[in-house]
Scaffold this motif. Structure first.
Motif, mmCIF file in Angstrom:
data_model
loop_
_atom_site.group_PDB
_atom_site.id
_atom_site.type_symbol
_atom_site.label_atom_id
_atom_site.label_comp_id
_atom_site.label_asym_id
_atom_site.label_seq_id
_atom_site.Cartn_x
_atom_site.Cartn_y
_atom_site.Cartn_z
ATOM 1 N N LYS A 103 7.524 -1.994 0.559
ATOM 2 C CA LYS A 103 7.007 -2.421 1.948
ATOM 3 C C LYS A 103 6.637 -1.380 2.880
ATOM 4 O O LYS A 103 5.594 -1.623 3.541
ATOM 5 C CB LYS A 103 8.396 -3.073 2.628
ATOM 6 C CG LYS A 103 7.870 -3.817 3.986
ATOM 7 C CD LYS A 103 6.739 -4.715 3.915
ATOM 8 C CE LYS A 103 6.551 -5.551 5.279
ATOM 9 N NZ LYS A 103 6.216 -4.753 6.368
ATOM 10 N N GLU A 104 7.245 -0.171 3.016
ATOM 11 C CA GLU A 104 6.907 0.881 3.722
ATOM 12 C C GLU A 104 5.459 1.558 3.362
ATOM 13 O O GLU A 104 4.490 2.093 4.275
ATOM 14 C CB GLU A 104 7.997 2.103 3.842
ATOM 15 C CG GLU A 104 9.105 1.684 4.672
ATOM 16 C CD GLU A 104 8.660 1.150 6.127
ATOM 17 O OE1 GLU A 104 7.744 1.739 6.795
ATOM 18 O OE2 GLU A 104 9.524 0.192 6.596
ATOM 19 N N TYR A 134 4.689 -10.542 -2.959
ATOM 20 C CA TYR A 134 3.895 -10.059 -1.622
ATOM 21 C C TYR A 134 5.207 -9.209 -1.038
ATOM 22 O O TYR A 134 6.252 -9.823 -0.769
ATOM 23 C CB TYR A 134 3.545 -11.105 -0.822
ATOM 24 C CG TYR A 134 2.992 -10.893 0.477
ATOM 25 C CD1 TYR A 134 1.846 -9.998 0.435
ATOM 26 C CD2 TYR A 134 3.202 -11.378 1.430
ATOM 27 C CE1 TYR A 134 1.470 -9.627 1.732
ATOM 28 C CE2 TYR A 134 2.624 -11.308 2.906
ATOM 29 C CZ TYR A 134 1.478 -10.330 2.849
ATOM 30 O OH TYR A 134 0.926 -10.060 4.122
ATOM 31 N N PRO A 135 4.987 -7.893 -0.768
ATOM 32 C CA PRO A 135 6.055 -7.178 0.111
ATOM 33 C C PRO A 135 6.773 -7.755 1.074
ATOM 34 O O PRO A 135 7.996 -7.723 1.306
ATOM 35 C CB PRO A 135 5.275 -5.598 0.266
ATOM 36 C CG PRO A 135 4.260 -5.861 -0.510
ATOM 37 C CD PRO A 135 3.633 -7.067 -0.899
ATOM 38 N N PRO A 136 6.252 -8.452 2.302
ATOM 39 C CA PRO A 136 6.875 -8.806 3.347
ATOM 40 C C PRO A 136 7.774 -9.697 2.969
ATOM 41 O O PRO A 136 8.802 -9.968 3.448
ATOM 42 C CB PRO A 136 5.799 -9.508 4.338
ATOM 43 C CG PRO A 136 4.378 -8.612 3.996
ATOM 44 C CD PRO A 136 4.450 -8.518 2.555
ATOM 45 N N LEU A 137 7.514 -10.818 1.866
ATOM 46 C CA LEU A 137 8.380 -11.863 1.298
ATOM 47 C C LEU A 137 9.658 -11.172 0.677
ATOM 48 O O LEU A 137 10.731 -11.738 1.029
ATOM 49 C CB LEU A 137 7.629 -12.612 0.338
ATOM 50 C CG LEU A 137 6.371 -13.405 0.913
ATOM 51 C CD1 LEU A 137 5.889 -14.501 -0.147
ATOM 52 C CD2 LEU A 137 6.449 -13.795 2.306
ATOM 53 N N PRO A 159 -4.170 -1.182 -3.596
ATOM 54 C CA PRO A 159 -3.314 -0.565 -4.810
ATOM 55 C C PRO A 159 -2.337 -1.577 -5.199
ATOM 56 O O PRO A 159 -1.570 -2.223 -4.628
ATOM 57 C CB PRO A 159 -2.499 0.641 -3.860
ATOM 58 C CG PRO A 159 -3.465 1.047 -2.979
ATOM 59 C CD PRO A 159 -3.834 -0.301 -2.338
ATOM 60 N N GLY A 160 -2.116 -1.758 -6.798
ATOM 61 C CA GLY A 160 -1.236 -2.921 -7.458
ATOM 62 C C GLY A 160 0.171 -2.528 -7.000
ATOM 63 O O GLY A 160 0.992 -3.418 -6.895
ATOM 64 N N ILE A 161 0.401 -1.132 -6.712
ATOM 65 C CA ILE A 161 2.070 -0.841 -6.315
ATOM 66 C C ILE A 161 2.306 -1.771 -5.090
ATOM 67 O O ILE A 161 3.613 -1.923 -5.104
ATOM 68 C CB ILE A 161 2.034 0.603 -5.914
ATOM 69 C CG1 ILE A 161 3.608 0.987 -5.798
ATOM 70 C CG2 ILE A 161 1.302 1.073 -5.051
ATOM 71 C CD1 ILE A 161 4.477 0.880 -6.746
ATOM 72 N N LEU A 162 1.502 -2.125 -4.188
ATOM 73 C CA LEU A 162 1.599 -2.720 -3.009
ATOM 74 C C LEU A 162 2.153 -4.115 -3.328
ATOM 75 O O LEU A 162 2.426 -5.114 -2.453
ATOM 76 C CB LEU A 162 0.443 -2.671 -2.113
ATOM 77 C CG LEU A 162 0.152 -1.371 -1.706
ATOM 78 C CD1 LEU A 162 -0.885 -1.463 -0.363
ATOM 79 C CD2 LEU A 162 1.165 -0.398 -1.167
ATOM 80 N N ASN A 163 1.894 -4.711 -4.352
ATOM 81 C CA ASN A 163 2.573 -5.986 -5.098
ATOM 82 C C ASN A 163 3.358 -5.771 -6.198
ATOM 83 O O ASN A 163 3.690 -6.634 -6.735
ATOM 84 C CB ASN A 163 1.221 -6.880 -5.357
ATOM 85 C CG ASN A 163 0.419 -7.504 -4.039
ATOM 86 O OD1 ASN A 163 -0.507 -7.264 -4.189
ATOM 87 N ND2 ASN A 163 1.181 -8.236 -3.478
#
Length: 524
Positions: A110-111, A230-233, A482-486
């Motif tokens: 998330k960060e 999704y990171p916020p979820l 970037p895929g890392i963000l999912n």
């Protein structure tokens, strides 16, 4: 003034011939047998192993970015981060399971997500940003909210319909949503008592995590979060309960839920999954989803994020989605190109909705009441479209309250406008997705999406998706995500959003192709 008294003209949507020609050559999703798996790789484990405090998500973020800066060499922007990585050394052994169950892994992603948007894409790297294929949303200027729905907003404001309301939303809007969702199911299962209007997908998952997990679950078991996600979820859930991320492989447009089914225990408090995966566009199999729902214990809530489940073949949804332990979340952000309106709905058991009323009333009061007319009209017209209705008649006029003042002729004209925009939009976005994926497939490995507006792409030569983003942006001016963000932890996969003007997609494709072929020639 009656609703649709002075209708706005529909947006005219066209697709260039060369886009259709490229789309006709694209690979069918059923032919894409390559397995996409977001497993943990050694690069993530190495970052965690080097942290002074592996519980510190900010240190993990800085180490990940520091490695990228270190590897960029002369192209680095932040030497202090590169030096942080250079001074680091492995301090411990870390297993993939430890990474997938760590609170700090979720917060680290998330960060990194925050850093990507705030500090890089719209921060220090904004000057390099020329063609944005990283947004994850439709270009609203080309395929935005239908004119009919804009008229609904004006109508509600002219009527001064922006006062307090029921915390679940206005009854006619909820009735319309229930009828629309029934039309998508294999049989009727809902009425207005199963519906609550909400403030969009991200907010809804967060407030549901509060409602379900804060002070309600005595379980020590973790919530199961299917990844990609999704990171916020996932972060919203992780703030209330321990989380275990479960990688879900996909192939030929379908994502497997078997890993989640195997991970279930009788005490699992909640399962969170996207029914269409961001970034691959792979869809859950209805039979597997029914098995997951039935395998979950009576105290396990199965939360379905359905926001990406669009722009693909229509198929009846299983009645298992209406089970007592299932909560479904939808919004207008993707399918109707309105992420900034922050509105949607949730579907659940009647008793759940009754209890949710108190939570909503306490936490945020209620949804924006001037948008109820949008929801009602959208849901009614979408239901008619699903049913194949050509021309509304007296029965359809009667669905609306007399206070709307809708006559048959005005309703027919409004519906014809809505259908025109929706069908043209769907055709255009599906064509552009297929055409863009075909062009990219000449220089990259593309996971063919079955749904949504995103594609997962692996360009040769990268094993880190954030490094891939940085290199491609610097060399081509094309922004990828970037895929890392999912939570795609392995390899250099990036997400590319194809709901952009064709000229932009062509220019981006040409720039990427030239850069990659040039790099290949240089290595030769």
């Amino acid at each position: 003034m009656p609703l649709f008294d002075s209708p706005s003209p529909p947006r005219r949507i066209t697709v260039p011939d060369d886009a259709r020609a490229a789309a006709a050559l694209s690979r069918l999703v059923e032919e894409d047998r390559d397995v996409f798996t977001p497993d943990v790789d050694d690069r993530l484990l190495d970052v965690i192993a080097r942290a002074n405090d592996p519980r510190d998500a900010f240190e993990l973020r800085d180490l990940w970015l520091g490695r990228v800066e270190y590897e960029l060499g002369d192209d680095a922007l932040r030497p202090e981060l590169a030096e942080l990585w250079r001074r680091s050394r492995p301090r411990r052994r870390v297993t993939p399971e430890e990474a997938l169950t760590s609170r700090s892994t979720v917060r680290f992603v998330k960060e990194l997500f925050n850093w990507f948007f705030r500090d890089d894409l719209y921060g220090e790297l904004a000057g390099d940003r020329q063609l944005v294929l990283s947004s994850g949303s439709v270009d609203e200027e080309h395929w935005g909210l239908p004119a009919v729905l804009k008229d609904c907003v004006r109508f509600a404001l002219d009527r001064d319909w922006y006062g307090y309301s029921d915390s679940r939303g206005r009854i006619p809007a909820r009735q319309a949503v229930a009828a629309y969702e029934n039309a998508l199911m294999e049989r009727d299962v809902y009425d207005e008592r199963n519906v609550a209007i909400t403030l969009g997908g991200t907010f809804t998952v967060s407030t549901l995590a509060d409602f379900l997990l804060t002070g309600r679950s005595a379980s020590a078991e973790p919530v199961l979060c299917g990844i990609p996600n999704y990171p916020p979820l996932v972060e919203a859930v992780a703030r209330r309960n321990e989380v275990r991320m479960v990688p879900m492989p996909s192939a030929a447009g379908k994502v497997s839920l078997e890993p989640l089914i195997r991970a279930l225990t009788p005490n699992t408090p909640m399962v969170l999954i996207q029914t269409a995966i961001n970034p691959t566009g792979a869809l859950v199999d209805e039979d597997e989803l029914a098995r997951l729902i039935h395998a979950a214990g009576p105290n396990t809530t199965v939360m379905l994020d359905e926001c990406h489940e669009w722009l693909g073949p229509h198929r009846p949804r299983s009645a298992a989605r209406a089970a007592r332990n299932v909560v479904r979340v939808s919004s207008l952000s993707k399918n109707w190109s309105a992420p900034g309106m922050k509105v949607g709905w949730l579907l659940a058991d009647r008793e759940f909705i009754d209890e949710y009323y108190e939570h909503a009333s306490t936490m945020f009061g209620g949804p924006p009441s001037f948008l109820y007319t949008v929801i009602e009209v959208l849901a009614r017209m979408e239901r008619w479209l699903v049913a194949g209705l050509d021309r509304p008649g007296a029965a359809e006029v009667a669905e609306f309250e007399p206070s709307y003042g809708i006559g048959a002729d005005r309703l027919r004209a409004a519906y014809a406008s809505y259908v025109q925009e929706r069908l043209q939009r769907q055709d255009a976005l599906a064509t552009l997705r297929a055409a863009a994926c075909h062009r990219l497939s000449h220089v990259a490995e593309v996971t063919v999406p079955a749904y949504s507006i995103n594609a997962a792409v692996r360009f040769p030569g990268w094993d880190d998706s954030y490094r891939c983003f940085r290199d491609l942006l610097r060399e081509t001016g094309v922004s990828t995500y970037p895929g890392i963000l999912n939570f795609c932890f392995s390899g250099g996969v990036v997400r590319m959003t194809t709901a952009r003007p064709w000229d932009d997609l062509v220019e981006a494709g040409d720039r990427l192709t030239n850069a990659l072929l040039g790099a290949k020639a240089g290595r030769a």
